[in-house]
Design a protein around this motif. Structure first.
Motif, PDB file in Angstrom:
ATOM      1  N   PRO A  90      -2.398  -0.578   0.485  1.00  0.00           N
ATOM      2  CA  PRO A  90      -2.672  -1.274  -0.771  1.00  0.00           C
ATOM      3  C   PRO A  90      -2.279  -2.742  -0.758  1.00  0.00           C
ATOM      4  CG  PRO A  90      -0.751   0.147  -1.010  1.00  0.00           C
ATOM      5  CD  PRO A  90      -1.347   0.455   0.325  1.00  0.00           C
ATOM      6  N   TYR A  91      -1.399  -3.131   0.164  1.00  0.00           N
ATOM      7  CA  TYR A  91      -0.909  -4.506   0.197  1.00  0.00           C
ATOM      8  C   TYR A  91      -1.601  -5.364   1.246  1.00  0.00           C
ATOM      9  CZ  TYR A  91       2.985  -2.317  -2.330  1.00  0.00           C
ATOM     10  OH  TYR A  91       3.746  -1.617  -3.228  1.00  0.00           O
ATOM     11  N   ARG A  92      -2.658  -4.889   1.834  1.00  0.00           N
ATOM     12  CA  ARG A  92      -3.235  -5.559   2.987  1.00  0.00           C
ATOM     13  C   ARG A  92      -3.538  -7.024   2.691  1.00  0.00           C
ATOM     14  NH1 ARG A  92      -6.824  -2.702   5.519  1.00  0.00           N
ATOM     15  NH2 ARG A  92      -7.687  -4.539   6.529  1.00  0.00           N
ATOM     16  N   GLY A  93      -3.310  -7.871   3.678  1.00  0.00           N
ATOM     17  CA  GLY A  93      -3.544  -9.298   3.521  1.00  0.00           C
ATOM     18  C   GLY A  93      -4.888  -9.753   4.045  1.00  0.00           C
ATOM     19  N   LEU A  94      -5.569  -8.908   4.827  1.00  0.00           N
ATOM     20  CA  LEU A  94      -6.848  -9.257   5.432  1.00  0.00           C
ATOM     21  C   LEU A  94      -7.903  -8.242   5.020  1.00  0.00           C
ATOM     22  CD1 LEU A  94      -5.577 -10.044   9.051  1.00  0.00           C
ATOM     23  CD2 LEU A  94      -5.852 -11.652   7.147  1.00  0.00           C
ATOM     24  N   LEU A  95      -9.166  -8.621   5.152  1.00  0.00           N
ATOM     25  CA  LEU A  95     -10.253  -7.700   4.840  1.00  0.00           C
ATOM     26  C   LEU A  95     -10.351  -6.604   5.886  1.00  0.00           C
ATOM     27  CD1 LEU A  95     -13.052 -10.168   3.653  1.00  0.00           C
ATOM     28  CD2 LEU A  95     -11.336  -8.974   2.284  1.00  0.00           C
ATOM     29  N   TRP A 121      -9.346  10.685  -0.702  1.00  0.00           N
ATOM     30  CA  TRP A 121      -8.146  10.413  -1.503  1.00  0.00           C
ATOM     31  C   TRP A 121      -8.527   9.907  -2.888  1.00  0.00           C
ATOM     32  CZ3 TRP A 121      -6.421   6.005  -3.919  1.00  0.00           C
ATOM     33  CH2 TRP A 121      -5.093   6.020  -4.381  1.00  0.00           C
ATOM     34  N   PHE A 122      -9.511   9.020  -2.948  1.00  0.00           N
ATOM     35  CA  PHE A 122      -9.979   8.472  -4.220  1.00  0.00           C
ATOM     36  C   PHE A 122     -10.500   9.577  -5.127  1.00  0.00           C
ATOM     37  CE2 PHE A 122     -13.590   5.898  -6.296  1.00  0.00           C
ATOM     38  CZ  PHE A 122     -12.820   5.617  -7.411  1.00  0.00           C
ATOM     39  N   GLN A 123     -11.299  10.471  -4.564  1.00  0.00           N
ATOM     40  CA  GLN A 123     -11.852  11.562  -5.374  1.00  0.00           C
ATOM     41  C   GLN A 123     -10.744  12.465  -5.910  1.00  0.00           C
ATOM     42  OE1 GLN A 123     -14.857  10.183  -5.976  1.00  0.00           O
ATOM     43  NE2 GLN A 123     -15.632  12.265  -5.994  1.00  0.00           N
ATOM     44  N   ALA A 124      -9.761  12.764  -5.075  1.00  0.00           N
ATOM     45  CA  ALA A 124      -8.687  13.666  -5.488  1.00  0.00           C
ATOM     46  C   ALA A 124      -7.803  13.027  -6.555  1.00  0.00           C
ATOM     47  CB  ALA A 124      -7.848  14.061  -4.278  1.00  0.00           C
ATOM     48  N   THR A 125      -7.442  11.763  -6.369  1.00  0.00           N
ATOM     49  CA  THR A 125      -6.529  11.127  -7.317  1.00  0.00           C
ATOM     50  C   THR A 125      -7.242  10.713  -8.595  1.00  0.00           C
ATOM     51  OG1 THR A 125      -6.868   8.980  -6.232  1.00  0.00           O
ATOM     52  CG2 THR A 125      -5.004  10.311  -5.495  1.00  0.00           C
ATOM     53  N   LYS A 126      -8.525  10.400  -8.507  1.00  0.00           N
ATOM     54  CA  LYS A 126      -9.284  10.068  -9.709  1.00  0.00           C
ATOM     55  C   LYS A 126      -9.391  11.280 -10.625  1.00  0.00           C
ATOM     56  CE  LYS A 126     -13.724   9.543  -9.338  1.00  0.00           C
ATOM     57  NZ  LYS A 126     -15.083   9.007  -9.049  1.00  0.00           N
ATOM     58  N   ALA A 127      -9.501  12.439 -10.019  1.00  0.00           N
ATOM     59  CA  ALA A 127      -9.645  13.667 -10.796  1.00  0.00           C
ATOM     60  C   ALA A 127      -8.361  14.042 -11.523  1.00  0.00           C
ATOM     61  CB  ALA A 127     -10.091  14.817  -9.892  1.00  0.00           C
ATOM     62  N   ASP A 128      -7.193  13.779 -10.911  1.00  0.00           N
ATOM     63  CA  ASP A 128      -5.951  14.203 -11.556  1.00  0.00           C
ATOM     64  C   ASP A 128      -5.340  13.126 -12.453  1.00  0.00           C
ATOM     65  OD1 ASP A 128      -4.502  12.398  -9.945  1.00  0.00           O
ATOM     66  OD2 ASP A 128      -3.954  13.918  -8.485  1.00  0.00           O
ATOM     67  N   GLY A 129      -5.925  11.924 -12.478  1.00  0.00           N
ATOM     68  CA  GLY A 129      -5.482  10.895 -13.402  1.00  0.00           C
ATOM     69  C   GLY A 129      -4.087  10.362 -13.153  1.00  0.00           C
ATOM     70  N   ASP A 130      -3.623  10.423 -11.940  1.00  0.00           N
ATOM     71  CA  ASP A 130      -2.270   9.980 -11.609  1.00  0.00           C
ATOM     72  C   ASP A 130      -2.141   8.464 -11.776  1.00  0.00           C
ATOM     73  OD1 ASP A 130       0.235   9.546 -10.584  1.00  0.00           O
ATOM     74  OD2 ASP A 130      -0.239  10.143  -8.535  1.00  0.00           O
ATOM     75  N   VAL A 131      -1.227   8.018 -12.643  1.00  0.00           N
ATOM     76  CA  VAL A 131      -1.077   6.589 -12.914  1.00  0.00           C
ATOM     77  C   VAL A 131      -0.586   5.834 -11.682  1.00  0.00           C
ATOM     78  CG1 VAL A 131       1.294   6.796 -13.783  1.00  0.00           C
ATOM     79  CG2 VAL A 131      -0.162   4.902 -14.557  1.00  0.00           C
ATOM     80  N   ALA A 133      -1.414   6.521  -8.579  1.00  0.00           N
ATOM     81  CA  ALA A 133      -2.591   6.327  -7.731  1.00  0.00           C
ATOM     82  C   ALA A 133      -3.485   5.217  -8.273  1.00  0.00           C
ATOM     83  CB  ALA A 133      -3.377   7.636  -7.622  1.00  0.00           C
ATOM     84  N   SER A 134      -3.671   5.171  -9.591  1.00  0.00           N
ATOM     85  CA  SER A 134      -4.507   4.118 -10.161  1.00  0.00           C
ATOM     86  C   SER A 134      -3.871   2.748  -9.955  1.00  0.00           C
ATOM     87  CB  SER A 134      -4.766   4.376 -11.644  1.00  0.00           C
ATOM     88  OG  SER A 134      -3.582   4.320 -12.395  1.00  0.00           O
ATOM     89  N   MET A 135      -2.536   2.672  -9.980  1.00  0.00           N
ATOM     90  CA  MET A 135      -1.859   1.419  -9.702  1.00  0.00           C
ATOM     91  C   MET A 135      -2.085   0.994  -8.252  1.00  0.00           C
ATOM     92  SD  MET A 135       2.184   0.480  -9.554  1.00  0.00           S
ATOM     93  CE  MET A 135       2.253   1.139  -7.877  1.00  0.00           C
ATOM     94  N   LEU A 136      -2.010   1.944  -7.326  1.00  0.00           N
ATOM     95  CA  LEU A 136      -2.240   1.623  -5.922  1.00  0.00           C
ATOM     96  C   LEU A 136      -3.658   1.120  -5.696  1.00  0.00           C
ATOM     97  CD1 LEU A 136      -0.415   4.632  -4.213  1.00  0.00           C
ATOM     98  CD2 LEU A 136       0.363   2.256  -4.318  1.00  0.00           C
ATOM     99  N   ARG A 137      -4.625   1.728  -6.375  1.00  0.00           N
ATOM    100  CA  ARG A 137      -6.010   1.265  -6.248  1.00  0.00           C
ATOM    101  C   ARG A 137      -6.145  -0.165  -6.766  1.00  0.00           C
ATOM    102  NH1 ARG A 137      -7.124   6.621  -8.217  1.00  0.00           N
ATOM    103  NH2 ARG A 137      -7.712   5.816 -10.271  1.00  0.00           N
ATOM    104  N   ALA A 138      -5.499  -0.445  -7.894  1.00  0.00           N
ATOM    105  CA  ALA A 138      -5.592  -1.784  -8.472  1.00  0.00           C
ATOM    106  C   ALA A 138      -4.934  -2.825  -7.568  1.00  0.00           C
ATOM    107  CB  ALA A 138      -4.953  -1.796  -9.854  1.00  0.00           C
ATOM    108  N   VAL A 139      -3.778  -2.487  -7.017  1.00  0.00           N
ATOM    109  CA  VAL A 139      -3.097  -3.415  -6.107  1.00  0.00           C
ATOM    110  C   VAL A 139      -3.967  -3.671  -4.871  1.00  0.00           C
ATOM    111  CG1 VAL A 139      -1.105  -3.687  -4.579  1.00  0.00           C
ATOM    112  CG2 VAL A 139      -0.776  -2.849  -6.911  1.00  0.00           C
TER     113      VAL A 139
END
Length: 376
Positions: A90-95, A121-131, A133-139
């Motif tokens: 989630p913290y990657r500095g390069l593309l 991972w996205f499908q699994a965490t999107k389904a359970d609504g884990d905050v 996981a959503s923070m990690l996606r945003a970061v």
């Protein structure tokens, strides 16, 4: 020509995204105060961390020895440790790169790659609504946007939009590839949605730009043996890597795909892949960064949406004024999906009217884009 991400400009020269940059900063002044260090493995730099000034520094996802982490925290730094068990950083500095996202393809098939595992991972965490996981996606997505802006700084970027269903082996696919090649040879950075179909074709063309013209014809013949990513993403992707292996050192371009449409894989011809979890961020970001114009190849709902997403800031003359828009295929955009008449009506009486064009053939697109750009 795109710069390497390691040499891309960093605002205020405070961002460190590679071990080489870290060593240069420490050697130059011995101080890391106020710096932001992203996803750099510092397990071998304990001595430097124990002696450098780290006041106000932020370490994002940087592995380091426990005594080093404790010391920099005590010295006034913030340390966000790596998150274990994730198929992405989630913290990657390069593309992302194609080699990175498709790692393991040769042995385990597409399902074993980081790209496929990130989608799962996205499908699994999107389904359970884990905050969390959503923070990690945003970061992650914010890190990608930062890396993309650094890479494209000072570049003349042309977006190429079009449908994912355009099959390899068709005249339309070959035309889109030649368009990408011409744009790259004209000095533009080609940017696409990073997926299959028209997007892959344009990135392939940019990849082929440094090679002789025959190379693209031969590459098209190889790819035509696997015309679509269905039924097998594995076979489709392996054909692309066969081309890359036969003709290494291709030209650079950018793909901006999304795991939101995880059934569509990224293509292997974009040298830099800015892959997002949030599709809305990805869509707006792609168009906003196309500062030299956008070419719209035939497509369906997604491409129609992109036309008017791009027309809106042009209508209001935001983002520095209207940028060129070229729609390709008269019948498609006037009869099949009549976006052109509506676009003309929207542009009537406004500056953007002189920056839009409809052409009958993809072969006219690059020259038309250049004409519209020079008229602004």
């Amino acid at each position: 020509m795109l710069p390497s991400e390691a040499s891309a400009p960093h605002p205020g020269d405070r961002e460190i995204e590679t071990l080489t940059e870290f060593d240069e900063v420490v050697t130059a002044g011995g101080s890391l105060a106020g710096h932001r260090v992203q996803a750099v493995d510092l397990t071998g730099r304990t001595a430097a961390l124990l002696t450098a000034d780290t006041t106000g520094a932020v370490f994002l996802g940087c592995p380091m020895a426990e005594d080093a982490a404790a010391h920099v925290r005590a010295s006034g730094a913030l340390v966000f440790p790596p998150v274990p068990g994730l198929p992405f950083d989630p913290y990657r500095g390069l593309l992302h790169t194609p080699d990175e996202l498709f790692a393991g393809l040769a042995d385990g098939g597409y399902e074993a790659t980081p790209d496929a595992r990130a989608y799962a991972w996205f499908q699994a965490t999107k389904a359970d609504g884990d905050v969390f996981a959503s923070m990690l996606r945003a970061v992650h997505d914010d890190s990608i946007s930062d890396a993309l802006d650094e890479l494209l700084h000072g570049q003349r970027v042309v977006g190429v939009m079009g449908g994912h269903a355009m099959a390899r082996g068709t005249l339309e696919y070959a035309g889109a590839a030649r368009l990408g090649r011409q744009l790259a040879r004209d000095g533009f950075t080609v940017a696409t949605g990073g997926g299959p179909g028209a997007m892959e074709a344009a990135n392939l063309g940019a990849y082929a730009a440094p090679h002789d013209d025959a190379m693209l014809d031969e590459a098209l013949a190889i790819l035509a043996k696997e015309p679509s990513f269905t039924p097998s993403i594995t076979h489709w992707a392996r054909a692309a890597f066969t081309v890359r292996e036969q003709w290494p050192s291709g030209g650079p371009s950018v793909g901006i795909p999304t795991w939101f449409y995880g059934h569509e894989p990224p293509n292997a011809f974009a040298s830099h892949l800015a892959k997002y979890f949030a599709n809305a961020t990805r869509e707006d970001g792609l168009l906003a960064r196309s500062n030299a114009g956008v070419v719209f190849l035939p497509g369906a709902a997604g491409t129609v949406q992109e036309i008017f997403d791009n027309a809106t800031p042009n209508y209001y003359e935001s983002r520095g004024g209207p940028t060129p828009m070229v729609l390709v295929d008269t019948h498609h955009w006037t009869h099949h999906l009549p976006a052109w008449p509506l676009l003309q009506s929207l542009a009537a009486g406004r500056e953007m009217a002189s920056r839009i064009a409809l052409v009958g053939d993809v072969g006219e697109a690059a020259a038309t884009l250049a004409d519209l750009g020079s008229s602004g």
